[in-house]
Design a protein around this motif. Sequence first.
Motif, PDB file in Angstrom:
ATOM      1  N   VAL A  38       0.840  -1.204   0.033  1.00  0.00           N
ATOM      2  CA  VAL A  38       0.183   0.038  -0.043  1.00  0.00           C
ATOM      3  C   VAL A  38       0.646   1.097   0.099  1.00  0.00           C
ATOM      4  O   VAL A  38       1.916   1.467   0.714  1.00  0.00           O
ATOM      5  CB  VAL A  38      -1.060   0.027   1.371  1.00  0.00           C
ATOM      6  CG1 VAL A  38      -1.958   1.386   1.294  1.00  0.00           C
ATOM      7  CG2 VAL A  38      -1.777  -1.265   1.097  1.00  0.00           C
ATOM      8  N   LEU A  39       0.576   2.170  -1.037  1.00  0.00           N
ATOM      9  CA  LEU A  39       1.391   3.348  -0.893  1.00  0.00           C
ATOM     10  C   LEU A  39       0.173   4.475  -0.507  1.00  0.00           C
ATOM     11  O   LEU A  39      -0.917   4.545  -0.965  1.00  0.00           O
ATOM     12  CB  LEU A  39       1.636   3.780  -2.386  1.00  0.00           C
ATOM     13  CG  LEU A  39       2.254   5.049  -2.686  1.00  0.00           C
ATOM     14  CD1 LEU A  39       3.438   5.344  -1.854  1.00  0.00           C
ATOM     15  CD2 LEU A  39       2.430   5.397  -3.890  1.00  0.00           C
ATOM     16  N   ASP A  40       0.708   5.213   0.434  1.00  0.00           N
ATOM     17  CA  ASP A  40      -0.225   6.417   1.175  1.00  0.00           C
ATOM     18  C   ASP A  40       0.667   7.671   0.890  1.00  0.00           C
ATOM     19  O   ASP A  40       1.685   8.027   1.438  1.00  0.00           O
ATOM     20  CB  ASP A  40      -0.151   6.245   2.601  1.00  0.00           C
ATOM     21  CG  ASP A  40      -1.162   7.318   3.341  1.00  0.00           C
ATOM     22  OD1 ASP A  40      -1.711   8.375   2.519  1.00  0.00           O
ATOM     23  OD2 ASP A  40      -1.435   7.201   4.508  1.00  0.00           O
ATOM     24  N   THR A  41       0.209   8.582  -0.198  1.00  0.00           N
ATOM     25  CA  THR A  41       0.845   9.555  -0.722  1.00  0.00           C
ATOM     26  C   THR A  41       0.220  10.799   0.060  1.00  0.00           C
ATOM     27  O   THR A  41      -0.979  11.186   0.323  1.00  0.00           O
ATOM     28  CB  THR A  41       0.564  10.085  -2.217  1.00  0.00           C
ATOM     29  OG1 THR A  41      -0.920  10.309  -2.357  1.00  0.00           O
ATOM     30  CG2 THR A  41       0.971   8.967  -3.069  1.00  0.00           C
ATOM     31  N   GLY A  42       1.137  11.548   0.698  1.00  0.00           N
ATOM     32  CA  GLY A  42       0.688  12.666   1.625  1.00  0.00           C
ATOM     33  C   GLY A  42       0.396  11.969   2.949  1.00  0.00           C
ATOM     34  O   GLY A  42      -0.534  12.710   3.615  1.00  0.00           O
ATOM     35  N   GLY A  43       1.028  11.018   3.289  1.00  0.00           N
ATOM     36  CA  GLY A  43       0.266  10.269   4.330  1.00  0.00           C
ATOM     37  C   GLY A  43       0.900  11.090   5.810  1.00  0.00           C
ATOM     38  O   GLY A  43       0.285  10.397   6.846  1.00  0.00           O
ATOM     39  N   GLY A  44       1.665  12.019   5.818  1.00  0.00           N
ATOM     40  CA  GLY A  44       2.090  12.484   6.908  1.00  0.00           C
ATOM     41  C   GLY A  44       2.316  11.724   8.127  1.00  0.00           C
ATOM     42  O   GLY A  44       3.325  10.993   8.067  1.00  0.00           O
ATOM     43  N   THR A  45       1.933  11.761   9.370  1.00  0.00           N
ATOM     44  CA  THR A  45       2.057  11.132  10.652  1.00  0.00           C
ATOM     45  C   THR A  45       1.507   9.757  10.563  1.00  0.00           C
ATOM     46  O   THR A  45       1.478   9.067  11.727  1.00  0.00           O
ATOM     47  CB  THR A  45       1.787  11.939  11.707  1.00  0.00           C
ATOM     48  OG1 THR A  45       0.182  12.019  11.803  1.00  0.00           O
ATOM     49  CG2 THR A  45       2.314  13.421  11.791  1.00  0.00           C
ATOM     50  N   GLY A  46       0.807   9.304   9.545  1.00  0.00           N
ATOM     51  CA  GLY A  46       0.059   8.022   9.618  1.00  0.00           C
ATOM     52  C   GLY A  46      -1.182   7.836   9.927  1.00  0.00           C
ATOM     53  O   GLY A  46      -1.600   6.584  10.435  1.00  0.00           O
ATOM     54  N   ASN A  47      -1.947   8.558   9.768  1.00  0.00           N
ATOM     55  CA  ASN A  47      -3.262   8.850  10.273  1.00  0.00           C
ATOM     56  C   ASN A  47      -4.081   7.625   9.483  1.00  0.00           C
ATOM     57  O   ASN A  47      -4.771   6.806  10.342  1.00  0.00           O
ATOM     58  CB  ASN A  47      -4.159   9.927   9.624  1.00  0.00           C
ATOM     59  CG  ASN A  47      -5.541  10.121  10.411  1.00  0.00           C
ATOM     60  OD1 ASN A  47      -5.788   9.588  11.379  1.00  0.00           O
ATOM     61  ND2 ASN A  47      -6.317  10.678   9.437  1.00  0.00           N
ATOM     62  N   PHE A  48      -3.924   6.984   8.496  1.00  0.00           N
ATOM     63  CA  PHE A  48      -4.196   5.817   7.852  1.00  0.00           C
ATOM     64  C   PHE A  48      -3.272   4.881   7.600  1.00  0.00           C
ATOM     65  O   PHE A  48      -3.372   3.598   7.955  1.00  0.00           O
ATOM     66  CB  PHE A  48      -5.105   6.121   6.367  1.00  0.00           C
ATOM     67  CG  PHE A  48      -6.331   6.721   6.671  1.00  0.00           C
ATOM     68  CD1 PHE A  48      -7.340   6.028   6.749  1.00  0.00           C
ATOM     69  CD2 PHE A  48      -6.331   8.188   6.604  1.00  0.00           C
ATOM     70  CE1 PHE A  48      -8.488   6.377   6.929  1.00  0.00           C
ATOM     71  CE2 PHE A  48      -7.652   8.778   6.759  1.00  0.00           C
ATOM     72  CZ  PHE A  48      -8.888   7.789   6.855  1.00  0.00           C
ATOM     73  N   ALA A  49      -1.937   5.173   7.636  1.00  0.00           N
ATOM     74  CA  ALA A  49      -0.830   4.277   7.397  1.00  0.00           C
ATOM     75  C   ALA A  49      -0.727   3.311   8.580  1.00  0.00           C
ATOM     76  O   ALA A  49      -0.398   2.023   8.354  1.00  0.00           O
ATOM     77  CB  ALA A  49       0.487   4.948   6.901  1.00  0.00           C
ATOM     78  N   THR A  60       3.880   2.392   2.360  1.00  0.00           N
ATOM     79  CA  THR A  60       4.976   3.085   2.438  1.00  0.00           C
ATOM     80  C   THR A  60       4.389   4.520   2.369  1.00  0.00           C
ATOM     81  O   THR A  60       3.258   4.589   1.421  1.00  0.00           O
ATOM     82  CB  THR A  60       5.697   2.792   0.664  1.00  0.00           C
ATOM     83  OG1 THR A  60       6.368   1.566   0.901  1.00  0.00           O
ATOM     84  CG2 THR A  60       6.569   4.181   0.479  1.00  0.00           C
ATOM     85  N   VAL A  61       4.917   5.525   2.867  1.00  0.00           N
ATOM     86  CA  VAL A  61       4.158   6.981   3.322  1.00  0.00           C
ATOM     87  C   VAL A  61       5.253   7.692   2.535  1.00  0.00           C
ATOM     88  O   VAL A  61       6.487   7.725   2.903  1.00  0.00           O
ATOM     89  CB  VAL A  61       4.265   7.246   4.705  1.00  0.00           C
ATOM     90  CG1 VAL A  61       3.476   8.685   4.937  1.00  0.00           C
ATOM     91  CG2 VAL A  61       3.088   6.188   5.293  1.00  0.00           C
ATOM     92  N   VAL A  62       4.592   8.390   1.549  1.00  0.00           N
ATOM     93  CA  VAL A  62       5.428   9.662   0.842  1.00  0.00           C
ATOM     94  C   VAL A  62       4.912  10.868   1.251  1.00  0.00           C
ATOM     95  O   VAL A  62       3.827  11.161   1.208  1.00  0.00           O
ATOM     96  CB  VAL A  62       5.414   9.259  -0.732  1.00  0.00           C
ATOM     97  CG1 VAL A  62       6.060  10.587  -1.337  1.00  0.00           C
ATOM     98  CG2 VAL A  62       5.887   8.052  -1.238  1.00  0.00           C
ATOM     99  N   ASP A  63       5.724  11.683   2.065  1.00  0.00           N
ATOM    100  CA  ASP A  63       5.379  12.937   2.578  1.00  0.00           C
ATOM    101  C   ASP A  63       6.643  14.019   2.374  1.00  0.00           C
ATOM    102  O   ASP A  63       7.603  13.534   2.623  1.00  0.00           O
ATOM    103  CB  ASP A  63       4.851  12.974   3.717  1.00  0.00           C
ATOM    104  CG  ASP A  63       3.985  14.079   4.268  1.00  0.00           C
ATOM    105  OD1 ASP A  63       2.698  14.111   4.028  1.00  0.00           O
ATOM    106  OD2 ASP A  63       4.573  15.086   4.602  1.00  0.00           O
ATOM    107  N   PRO A  64       6.426  15.163   2.053  1.00  0.00           N
ATOM    108  CA  PRO A  64       7.287  16.355   2.120  1.00  0.00           C
ATOM    109  C   PRO A  64       7.852  16.629   3.122  1.00  0.00           C
ATOM    110  O   PRO A  64       9.008  17.284   3.233  1.00  0.00           O
ATOM    111  CB  PRO A  64       6.798  17.504   1.056  1.00  0.00           C
ATOM    112  CG  PRO A  64       5.088  17.292   1.646  1.00  0.00           C
ATOM    113  CD  PRO A  64       4.793  15.854   1.715  1.00  0.00           C
ATOM    114  N   SER A  65       7.196  16.402   4.480  1.00  0.00           N
ATOM    115  CA  SER A  65       7.670  17.015   5.836  1.00  0.00           C
ATOM    116  C   SER A  65       8.582  16.088   6.311  1.00  0.00           C
ATOM    117  O   SER A  65       7.821  14.958   6.801  1.00  0.00           O
ATOM    118  CB  SER A  65       6.487  17.507   6.523  1.00  0.00           C
ATOM    119  OG  SER A  65       6.741  17.711   7.678  1.00  0.00           O
ATOM    120  N   PRO A  66       9.812  16.199   6.726  1.00  0.00           N
ATOM    121  CA  PRO A  66      10.572  15.307   7.536  1.00  0.00           C
ATOM    122  C   PRO A  66       9.959  15.138   9.020  1.00  0.00           C
ATOM    123  O   PRO A  66      10.314  14.243   9.405  1.00  0.00           O
ATOM    124  CB  PRO A  66      12.038  16.049   7.641  1.00  0.00           C
ATOM    125  CG  PRO A  66      12.048  16.910   6.340  1.00  0.00           C
ATOM    126  CD  PRO A  66      10.287  17.623   6.170  1.00  0.00           C
TER     127      PRO A  66
END
Length: 256
Positions: A38-49, A60-66
Amino acid sequence: MSDPMRPRASLRTAVVWEVLKDALDRKVKAAGSEALDVLDTGGGTGNFAVPVARLGHRVTVVDPSPNALFALERRAAEAGVAERVRGVQGDIHGLFDVVERGGYDAVLCHGVLEYVDDPAEGVRNAVDALRPAGTLSLLAAGLGGAVLARALAGHFTEARQALSDPAGRWGEGDPVPRRFTADQLAELVAKAGVEVGAVHGVRVFADLVPGALVDTEPGALEALLKLETAAAELPAFHSVATQLHVLGEKRESGER
């Protein structure tokens, strides 16, 4: 972000979570495998991930924020699913700089299209990350919900501005860059090669009901959740939902 399994937060996430969980269960049965990619784009802190990983899937969560990815790592560890959750810094436009094209059974694109320069490209990239017959879960801000909220707050000029603005914004102070109708989202998804399976109105009532009422009135939370679920798939309520959720399946190659 809150966990969709927590009661208070479920007012905002319950409809999407139940639809997504059912879709993943169906995908598991169809694939004959207990664990999906499963890929979560913009998944942030893992609300759904994180909840998806709890079901046994690899996320796999892709997010621009470290900072968000750091919080995701900590949250996954606390939930005991660190080995099934991977965070990668990036965004939807440069998606294939950081993840594999066509490598996922399901892609979540939640709260992303409102903020990207080119929503159509964002949807295409999300779809291109899917394997054949993969599942797309798309969640975006709804135009009607914003118009209704401004009007009920007495900001009638802003409500009218949102109706006439091409991006659905009510003014310069609007924190959301873009909103959509259900038809606009369905068209974006269809053009990207996805067969739309269902459209849901999300937060039809939750954002309009005083929080104090839900917190103090016995049984109010459960009753409101049931009302949200009952209204979610009814097209009549899509036009007043705060968010819109589109669930679909990637068509066979070349069918765009």
